[in-house]
Scaffold this motif. Sequence first.
Motif, short mmCIF file in Angstrom:
data_model
loop_
_atom_site.label_atom_id
_atom_site.label_comp_id
_atom_site.label_asym_id
_atom_site.label_seq_id
_atom_site.Cartn_x
_atom_site.Cartn_y
_atom_site.Cartn_z
N SER A 1 37.61 46.49 43.18
CA SER A 1 39.01 46.32 43.58
C SER A 1 39.95 46.86 42.52
N ILE A 2 39.62 46.60 41.25
CA ILE A 2 40.45 47.09 40.14
C ILE A 2 40.45 48.62 40.12
N ASP B 1 47.30 42.53 48.65
CA ASP B 1 46.94 41.24 49.22
C ASP B 1 45.97 40.55 48.26
N GLU B 2 46.39 39.42 47.72
CA GLU B 2 45.60 38.60 46.80
C GLU B 2 44.98 39.41 45.66
N PRO B 3 45.82 39.92 44.76
CA PRO B 3 45.30 40.72 43.64
C PRO B 3 44.38 39.92 42.71
N GLU B 4 44.43 38.60 42.81
CA GLU B 4 43.58 37.76 41.96
C GLU B 4 42.16 37.60 42.49
N LEU B 5 41.89 38.13 43.68
CA LEU B 5 40.61 37.92 44.34
C LEU B 5 39.44 38.27 43.43
N ASN B 6 38.53 37.34 43.26
CA ASN B 6 37.30 37.48 42.47
C ASN B 6 37.53 37.65 40.96
N SER C 1 47.02 32.02 43.78
CA SER C 1 46.67 31.74 42.39
C SER C 1 47.79 31.05 41.62
N ASP C 2 47.55 29.78 41.26
CA ASP C 2 48.50 29.08 40.39
C ASP C 2 48.59 29.74 39.03
#
Length: 198
Positions: free
Chosen positions: A84-85, A105-110, A139-140
């Motif tokens: 993804s990165i 969409d949800e850059p914090e995924l995994n 993501s908090d």
Amino acid sequence: MKKRHLDELTKGIFKNITKPFIDNIDISRSRTHELSELHYFSEIKKLISQISGGEFIEEEDVRFKPTGTDIYLDFSMVSSSTKSIYLIEKIIKHELKPGSIIIIDEPELNLHLDNQVLMARLLATLVNSEITVVITTHSDHMLREINNLIMLGSGNIEEEDQQELMSEFDIDKSCLLTSEQVSAYVVSSREKKVFPAV
């Protein structure tokens, strides 16, 4: 020739795939030169390297070299977060210029929690490079870091204290935000509406 053959082979299979997905495939296939028109391009590259834990090497195929090693991994061997990165890096390096918009969409995924913090800094640096960034997140950690970057950039902290905090937490000035640069919204699935976060 290979690409044309692959496209012909997959045309029927992927006819219902959305345009953004197809665009991502085309971007990952392309071998374009870095635009590097972004104001904080070197800081952006550094943050991407920190988040991925290495660098992507594009020759005949894509390989990944973990930081501090002489190992080159085939792209099929890297984690889904690293893949993804890679796509985010490709888009930033080859597609974005001041005035562009990027939607993630949800850059914090995994991503590990520390890397979620670095992702927030990367997004802030893109904003400071005149990119409009739109994300959805659960993501908090990312939200908290964005809030921290706003507090550090607000001008309400003594400069000496600001410098001390930035040094202690290794925060570059390119990451600092103001409240005017950020808007937040809450999506209500029950009411099927979007509300400004207060």
